[in-house]
Design a protein around this motif. Structure first.
Motif, mmCIF file in Angstrom:
data_model
loop_
_atom_site.group_PDB
_atom_site.id
_atom_site.type_symbol
_atom_site.label_atom_id
_atom_site.label_comp_id
_atom_site.label_asym_id
_atom_site.label_seq_id
_atom_site.Cartn_x
_atom_site.Cartn_y
_atom_site.Cartn_z
ATOM 1 N N LEU A 1 0.830 -1.211 0.000
ATOM 2 C CA LEU A 1 0.000 0.000 0.000
ATOM 3 C C LEU A 1 0.865 1.262 0.000
ATOM 4 C CD1 LEU A 1 -2.767 -1.068 2.535
ATOM 5 C CD2 LEU A 1 -2.992 -0.838 0.050
ATOM 6 N N LEU A 2 1.989 1.204 0.697
ATOM 7 C CA LEU A 2 2.909 2.341 0.749
ATOM 8 C C LEU A 2 3.545 2.613 -0.609
ATOM 9 C CD1 LEU A 2 4.231 4.453 2.543
ATOM 10 C CD2 LEU A 2 5.854 2.735 3.264
ATOM 11 N N VAL A 3 3.935 1.569 -1.313
ATOM 12 C CA VAL A 3 4.490 1.743 -2.659
ATOM 13 C C VAL A 3 3.446 2.385 -3.570
ATOM 14 C CG1 VAL A 3 5.285 0.503 -4.711
ATOM 15 C CG2 VAL A 3 6.169 -0.124 -2.482
ATOM 16 N N THR A 4 2.231 1.904 -3.481
ATOM 17 C CA THR A 4 1.155 2.440 -4.316
ATOM 18 C C THR A 4 0.879 3.899 -3.985
ATOM 19 O OG1 THR A 4 0.181 0.239 -4.391
ATOM 20 C CG2 THR A 4 -1.221 2.067 -5.050
ATOM 21 N N SER A 5 0.805 4.227 -2.697
ATOM 22 C CA SER A 5 0.514 5.617 -2.321
ATOM 23 C C SER A 5 1.669 6.548 -2.684
ATOM 24 C CB SER A 5 0.185 5.717 -0.835
ATOM 25 O OG SER A 5 1.310 5.407 -0.056
ATOM 26 N N ALA A 6 2.902 6.067 -2.591
ATOM 27 C CA ALA A 6 4.047 6.900 -2.976
ATOM 28 C C ALA A 6 4.054 7.144 -4.483
ATOM 29 C CB ALA A 6 5.348 6.237 -2.541
ATOM 30 N N GLU A 7 3.734 6.115 -5.249
ATOM 31 C CA GLU A 7 3.693 6.264 -6.708
ATOM 32 C C GLU A 7 2.547 7.169 -7.157
ATOM 33 O OE1 GLU A 7 5.632 5.084 -9.317
ATOM 34 O OE2 GLU A 7 7.067 4.579 -7.747
ATOM 35 N N GLN A 8 1.430 7.107 -6.461
ATOM 36 C CA GLN A 8 0.259 7.910 -6.827
ATOM 37 C C GLN A 8 0.328 9.333 -6.279
ATOM 38 O OE1 GLN A 8 -2.169 6.889 -8.905
ATOM 39 N NE2 GLN A 8 -0.994 5.013 -9.162
ATOM 40 N N GLY A 9 1.236 9.593 -5.351
ATOM 41 C CA GLY A 9 1.393 10.928 -4.807
ATOM 42 C C GLY A 9 0.444 11.262 -3.669
ATOM 43 N N HIS A 10 -0.111 10.265 -3.007
ATOM 44 C CA HIS A 10 -0.965 10.485 -1.836
ATOM 45 C C HIS A 10 -0.061 10.623 -0.615
ATOM 46 C CE1 HIS A 10 -4.531 9.677 -4.160
ATOM 47 N NE2 HIS A 10 -3.991 8.542 -4.590
ATOM 48 N N LEU A 11 0.360 11.841 -0.337
ATOM 49 C CA LEU A 11 1.407 12.063 0.653
ATOM 50 C C LEU A 11 0.947 11.825 2.082
ATOM 51 C CD1 LEU A 11 2.984 15.221 -0.974
ATOM 52 C CD2 LEU A 11 3.622 12.831 -1.242
ATOM 53 N N VAL A 12 -0.258 12.244 2.435
ATOM 54 C CA VAL A 12 -0.750 12.033 3.794
ATOM 55 C C VAL A 12 -0.910 10.540 4.064
ATOM 56 C CG1 VAL A 12 -2.661 12.480 5.382
ATOM 57 C CG2 VAL A 12 -1.860 14.289 3.865
ATOM 58 N N LEU A 13 -1.433 9.828 3.092
ATOM 59 C CA LEU A 13 -1.572 8.378 3.226
ATOM 60 C C LEU A 13 -0.204 7.715 3.329
ATOM 61 C CD1 LEU A 13 -3.492 5.959 3.295
ATOM 62 C CD2 LEU A 13 -3.372 5.913 0.796
ATOM 63 N N ALA A 14 0.767 8.194 2.577
ATOM 64 C CA ALA A 14 2.115 7.632 2.636
ATOM 65 C C ALA A 14 2.748 7.864 4.008
ATOM 66 C CB ALA A 14 2.987 8.234 1.541
ATOM 67 N N LEU A 15 2.531 9.034 4.588
ATOM 68 C CA LEU A 15 3.062 9.303 5.925
ATOM 69 C C LEU A 15 2.422 8.375 6.957
ATOM 70 C CD1 LEU A 15 3.143 13.202 5.915
ATOM 71 C CD2 LEU A 15 5.100 11.684 6.051
ATOM 72 N N THR A 16 1.120 8.203 6.868
ATOM 73 C CA THR A 16 0.409 7.326 7.800
ATOM 74 C C THR A 16 0.840 5.875 7.629
ATOM 75 O OG1 THR A 16 -1.478 8.826 7.658
ATOM 76 C CG2 THR A 16 -1.889 6.666 8.607
ATOM 77 N N LEU A 17 0.952 5.438 6.387
ATOM 78 C CA LEU A 17 1.353 4.060 6.121
ATOM 79 C C LEU A 17 2.801 3.794 6.528
ATOM 80 C CD1 LEU A 17 -0.375 3.394 2.694
ATOM 81 C CD2 LEU A 17 -0.903 2.310 4.883
ATOM 82 N N SER A 18 3.668 4.804 6.423
ATOM 83 C CA SER A 18 5.052 4.593 6.848
ATOM 84 C C SER A 18 5.135 4.417 8.362
ATOM 85 C CB SER A 18 5.954 5.730 6.373
ATOM 86 O OG SER A 18 5.590 6.952 6.971
ATOM 87 N N LEU A 19 4.320 5.140 9.109
ATOM 88 C CA LEU A 19 4.263 4.941 10.559
ATOM 89 C C LEU A 19 3.729 3.549 10.886
ATOM 90 C CD1 LEU A 19 4.451 6.113 13.468
ATOM 91 C CD2 LEU A 19 2.077 6.823 13.169
ATOM 92 N N ALA A 20 2.648 3.148 10.211
ATOM 93 C CA ALA A 20 2.051 1.835 10.467
ATOM 94 C C ALA A 20 2.991 0.701 10.049
ATOM 95 C CB ALA A 20 0.723 1.720 9.727
ATOM 96 N N ALA A 21 3.654 0.843 8.914
ATOM 97 C CA ALA A 21 4.582 -0.199 8.460
ATOM 98 C C ALA A 21 5.784 -0.306 9.397
ATOM 99 C CB ALA A 21 5.041 0.078 7.034
ATOM 100 N N GLY A 22 6.258 0.818 9.891
ATOM 101 C CA GLY A 22 7.347 0.777 10.866
ATOM 102 C C GLY A 22 6.941 0.058 12.139
ATOM 103 N N ALA A 23 5.702 0.280 12.579
ATOM 104 C CA ALA A 23 5.203 -0.384 13.786
ATOM 105 C C ALA A 23 4.958 -1.873 13.559
ATOM 106 C CB ALA A 23 3.920 0.292 14.265
ATOM 107 N N ALA A 24 4.703 -2.268 12.320
ATOM 108 C CA ALA A 24 4.438 -3.677 12.007
ATOM 109 C C ALA A 24 5.676 -4.425 11.539
ATOM 110 C CB ALA A 24 3.356 -3.760 10.925
ATOM 111 N N ALA A 25 6.820 -3.781 11.538
ATOM 112 C CA ALA A 25 8.054 -4.445 11.081
ATOM 113 C C ALA A 25 8.322 -5.683 11.922
ATOM 114 C CB ALA A 25 9.230 -3.482 11.176
ATOM 115 N N PRO A 26 8.708 -6.786 11.282
ATOM 116 C CA PRO A 26 8.978 -8.015 12.031
ATOM 117 C C PRO A 26 10.011 -7.784 13.138
ATOM 118 C CG PRO A 26 8.949 -8.464 9.695
ATOM 119 C CD PRO A 26 8.870 -6.976 9.842
#
Length: 176
Positions: free
Chosen positions: A76-101
């Motif tokens: 989802l982060l790759v898709t939002s970064a490619e599409q230019g949805h910056l707020v979504l990318a910021l939110t997803l980067s926080l969530a992905a960091g928290a979900a890192a193995p």
């Protein structure tokens, strides 16, 4: 081989801030820095989340669930970064960091943590020079999807006679 897998299992968390920053660098340096900082904040939160969840869930199940959630969030982060949805990318980067193995919490080894951080920086630097903006972000998902489940299968084994509690791998014994 276990050592390499342990290093690769640490890469998704350490590579994510650099990868997010590089993938959003076209939108501006402040946005890239903010997304990288959000990924670092999520990464720091992931250790507390993993320790809390490990009270109720085995490490094996926790690592596998984190991997699945992480890979979905990175896609989802790759898709939002490619599409230019910056707020979504910021939110997803926080969530992905928290979900890192949470391999670094399951089997702490400072030397591997430092090596993973240095390797993450070098990989991102090379991809930046090659203008492969989202390649490190895609590598985060691929490495997590490939390395963590294999490491979990090698480290934790359950026989049909035992209860489903994990038996941790130790370097001096066989994984089977």
């Amino acid at each position: 081989m276990i050592r390499v897998l342990q290093l690769l299992a640490r890469l998704p968390g350490t590579l994510l801030p650099f990868a997010v920053g590089l993938s959003l660098s076209a939108a501006g340096w402040w946005i890239a820095l903010g997304a990288g900082a959000a990924a670092v904040a999520g990464f720091l939160l992931s250790s507390g989340i993993a320790r809390l969840l490990s009270r109720w869930v085995s490490w094996r199940n926790l690592l596998l669930c984190q991997t699945v959630i992480y890979v979905v969030l990175v896609i989802l982060l790759v898709t939002s970064a490619e599409q230019g949805h910056l707020v979504l990318a910021l939110t997803l980067s926080l969530a992905a960091g928290a979900a890192a193995p949470a391999e670094r919490i399951c089997a702490p080894q400072r030397r591997l943590d430092r090596t993973a951080l240095g390797l993450s920086f070098l990989l991102t630097l090379v991809c930046g020079f090659l203008a492969a903006w989202t390649a490190p972000l895609v590598a985060c998902g691929i490495i997590a999807a490939a390395a963590v489940p294999v490491l979990v299968m090698l480290r934790f084994s359950v026989s049909s006679e035992e209860s489903p509690s994990p038996r941790p791998y130790s370097p001096g014994t066989s994984a089977h």
